[in-house]
Scaffold this active site. Structure first.
Site, PDB file in Angstrom:
ATOM      1  N   ASP A   1     132.887  57.881 -69.802  1.00  0.00           N
ATOM      2  CA  ASP A   1     133.718  57.047 -68.931  1.00  0.00           C
ATOM      3  C   ASP A   1     132.943  55.778 -68.589  1.00  0.00           C
ATOM      4  O   ASP A   1     131.776  55.844 -68.149  1.00  0.00           O
ATOM      5  CB  ASP A   1     134.075  57.803 -67.653  1.00  0.00           C
ATOM      6  CG  ASP A   1     135.095  57.060 -66.808  1.00  0.00           C
ATOM      7  OD1 ASP A   1     136.297  57.259 -67.052  1.00  0.00           O
ATOM      8  OD2 ASP A   1     134.686  56.279 -65.933  1.00  0.00           O
TER       9      ASP A   1
ATOM     10  N   ASN B   1     137.823  44.552 -64.382  1.00  0.00           N
ATOM     11  CA  ASN B   1     139.193  44.017 -64.427  1.00  0.00           C
ATOM     12  C   ASN B   1     139.461  43.080 -63.262  1.00  0.00           C
ATOM     13  O   ASN B   1     140.052  42.007 -63.428  1.00  0.00           O
ATOM     14  CB  ASN B   1     140.198  45.172 -64.403  1.00  0.00           C
ATOM     15  CG  ASN B   1     140.495  45.721 -65.784  1.00  0.00           C
ATOM     16  OD1 ASN B   1     140.311  45.032 -66.781  1.00  0.00           O
ATOM     17  ND2 ASN B   1     140.936  46.961 -65.848  1.00  0.00           N
TER      18      ASN B   1
ATOM     19  N   GLU C   1     139.751  54.181 -69.071  1.00  0.00           N
ATOM     20  CA  GLU C   1     138.463  53.804 -69.640  1.00  0.00           C
ATOM     21  C   GLU C   1     137.668  55.020 -70.074  1.00  0.00           C
ATOM     22  O   GLU C   1     136.443  54.952 -70.245  1.00  0.00           O
ATOM     23  CB  GLU C   1     137.656  52.997 -68.611  1.00  0.00           C
ATOM     24  CG  GLU C   1     137.251  53.753 -67.366  1.00  0.00           C
ATOM     25  CD  GLU C   1     138.316  53.718 -66.256  1.00  0.00           C
ATOM     26  OE1 GLU C   1     137.936  53.918 -65.101  1.00  0.00           O
ATOM     27  OE2 GLU C   1     139.506  53.464 -66.557  1.00  0.00           O
TER      28      GLU C   1
END
Length: 593
Positions: free
Chosen positions: A461, A469, A504
């Protein structure tokens, strides 16, 4: 006729000029040029044809005036009175519904024994053909042939009717009477037996090649239809199959081999098949071009036209209106050729897949049909090539349409593969999605459990991905995801199954891999993620990941093994991220298997 005009107007509206060119049109247009030049060869050959064929006797002709039929002696007397007129070189043609015609030619034989010759006369659809041989004004031999009465000799394929003649020394007169309601065409050749045999052999080889080719197209598309149930392939089989039957009928092979002695049937079968060919061709065009969707008015008009044509030819056959049936059949075929080209334009305007192929085939077929129609009716010399131009044009048409169907199958297959890819792979990273991972992992899990083989899972991860973001935008976030996916792909082995697990998070299933080996792989993956370099205006965006590793040690199912790896991944996050966690690998632990 009114319905026909409305149909053409409706199609013409949909086929109004458009500058948009359908994609991928280059290849079909090259095929169109090929078909055009093949048919053009027939035109050139017709123009340069040896109109004065040395095998054709010099003819004189007399039309009957509608009174009582003449006898051979009466016809010869009229010829000697000068009532016959000399015909120009070439094959005489008299159109549809001509009155019976008498022909005369003379044979002067200076030898001492009989002169044996074979006379090839007419075309296969002549209803009644009579040959009279006279010497010194006395009738010596009479032979009759035709397809209009039971018991008459049938034709030798497209070569017409064959008569074996023997001429005594001296002067002989040959009188021929031909009668038919169909287009009256009278090619005549007087040949020695060996030349006639060689001509027949070449004729049979040519038709054998054509029929074999058409049967191959029919068989291929029939098998595709049986397997895939695509309507266009069935319509194509019916279209090409109808043309094959039509060729058998008008070339004389049908009455010679398939329905011998069926004179009444032969009189109408060619005409019925001409109309049926138009109906099958328009049905194929409607389905192939999706006419009901792109031009519903034209679709209704085309359907109404061919249904009306079928009813008309059926009524003519039922009530014995042969002359009307002839005009109906020729009219329908000519309109059909034009409609097919107009429908091709409609398909091009709508940018339908395969429309360029269809247009190329339609034009080739129309040119071939037009050449043959003019050759047997009026407007063009009758030769072997012009007579068979319709077959040549249709062979080109059928080949191009077969290529169109194959191209459509290729496009459908590409769409299916694209849909399967989208269903199985993540569109952003190109890695498998959860569904595809589950499908590929199930047999690997089953094998490992059944045979006690090693199996490990890595869950990875990306750290602080939401911050990436929020700070740099989703475009940069997507770039990071893609770069991480490429790093995973580079480090994975051929048998490993990698997927984007969600957001992710990524997962790697590694068959034949112990926990210690998986830990080493996880360290390599972590190093690869750390090396991701995303330029940000002179700055470097640091990327890291939290990784969890789990080895199968009796887990009940694959989900349990993945949950353990996921738990170790969260342990990495709690421990400060940018690390690998899992069952401590024991270098000296041997795998029991």
């Amino acid at each position: 006729m009114g319905a026909c005009r409305r149909t053409v107007r409706a199609i013409a509206r949909d086929a109004a000029p458009s500058h948009a060119r359908a994609p991928g049109a280059g290849t079909p247009y090259r095929l169109l040029l090929l078909g055009f030049f093949l048919v053009l060869a027939a035109l050139v050959q017709a123009g340069l044809a040896d109109a004065a064929d040395p095998r054709a006797p010099r003819l004189a002709m007399l039309l009957e005036d509608g009174g009582p039929a003449l006898g051979a002696e009466q016809a010869l007397a009229l010829q000697r009175e000068g009532r016959f007129r000399d015909l120009p070189a070439g094959v005489p043609k008299f159109g549809i519904g001509a009155p019976p015609v008498w022909f005369h030619f003379a044979v002067d034989h200076a030898g001492s024994g009989p002169l044996l010759r074979q006379l090839l006369a007419g075309v296969p659809w002549i209803e009644r053909l009579e040959v009279f041989v006279l010497q010194d004004g006395q009738l010596r031999a009479v032979q009759r042939a035709g397809d209009g009465e039971a018991g008459l000799r049938g034709p030798m394929g497209s070569l017409g009717f064959a008569f074996d003649l023997a001429f005594a020394p001296g002067h002989s007169d040959v009188l021929i009477r031909a009668q038919t309601a169909d287009p009256l065409v009278m090619p005549l050749r007087l040949l020695p037996a060996d030349e006639a045999i060689e001509l027949q052999r070449r004729h049979d080889y040519g038709f054998g090649l054509l029929y074999g080719f058409l049967l191959a197209l029919i068989a291929y598309n029939a098998m595709i239809f049986i397997g895939l149930r695509h309507r266009s392939h069935l319509d194509y089989v019916l279209y090409v199959g109808t043309f094959l039957l039509l060729s058998l009928a008008y070339s004389g092979h049908g009455v010679a081999r398939l329905w011998p002695g069926q004179a009444g049937f032969q009189q109408y079968v060619i005409l019925m098949l001409m109309v049926l060919l138009a109906a099958m061709g328009l049905r194929f065009a409607s389905g192939f071009l999706h006419l009901e969707k792109i031009a519903p008015r034209a679709h209704r008009g085309v359907r109404g036209f061919y249904l009306a044509a079928l009813l008309a030819i059926g009524a003519c056959t039922l009530f014995g209106l042969q002359s009307v049936a002839v005009f109906t059949a020729f009219f329908v075929v000519q309109v059909f050729s034009v409609l097919m080209c107009l429908l091709g334009v409609v398909g091009l305007r709508a940018r339908q897949d395969g429309a360029p192929y269809f247009m190329a085939g339609a034009v080739s077929g129309m040119l071939g049909a037009a050449v043959t129609a003019m050759a047997v009716w009026r407007g063009m010399p009758f030769t072997e090539l012009t007579f068979r131009a319709a077959e040549l044009g249709f062979a080109v048409d059928g080949t191009i349409l077969a290529l169109a169907l194959a191209d459509r199958m290729r496009r459908i297959r590409e769409q299916q593969l694209r849909a399967e890819h989208l269903a199985a792979f993540d569109p952003l990273t190109g890695l498998r999605n959860r569904r595809a991972f589950a499908e590929h992992a199930a047999p690997v899990w089953s094998t490992a459990r059944r045979h006690g083989r090693p199996l490990s899972v890595i869950v990875l991860d990306l750290d602080h991905f939401k911050r990436i973001n929020d700070s740099h935008g989703h475009a940069i976030g997507d770039t990071v995801l893609v770069a991480a996916a490429r790093a995973i792909e580079r480090d994975c082995r051929a048998g490993d199954i990698a997927a984007r697990w969600g957001g992710e998070e990524f997962i790697v299933l590694m068959p034949e891999t112990t926990g210690q080996q998986a830990w080493a792989m996880a360290e390599r993956l972590l190093a690869s993620v750390r090396s991701i370099d995303i330029p940000l205006g002179g700055e470097r965006l640091g990327v890291s990941a939290s990784v969890g590793v789990a080895e199968w040690r009796g887990h009940d199912d694959l989900e349990a093994l993945i949950r353990e790896a996921d738990a170790w991944m969260y342990a990495s996050k709690r421990a400060g991220r940018d690390r690998v966690s899992g069952s401590p690998p024991a270098a000296d632990r041997a795998y029991a298997g």
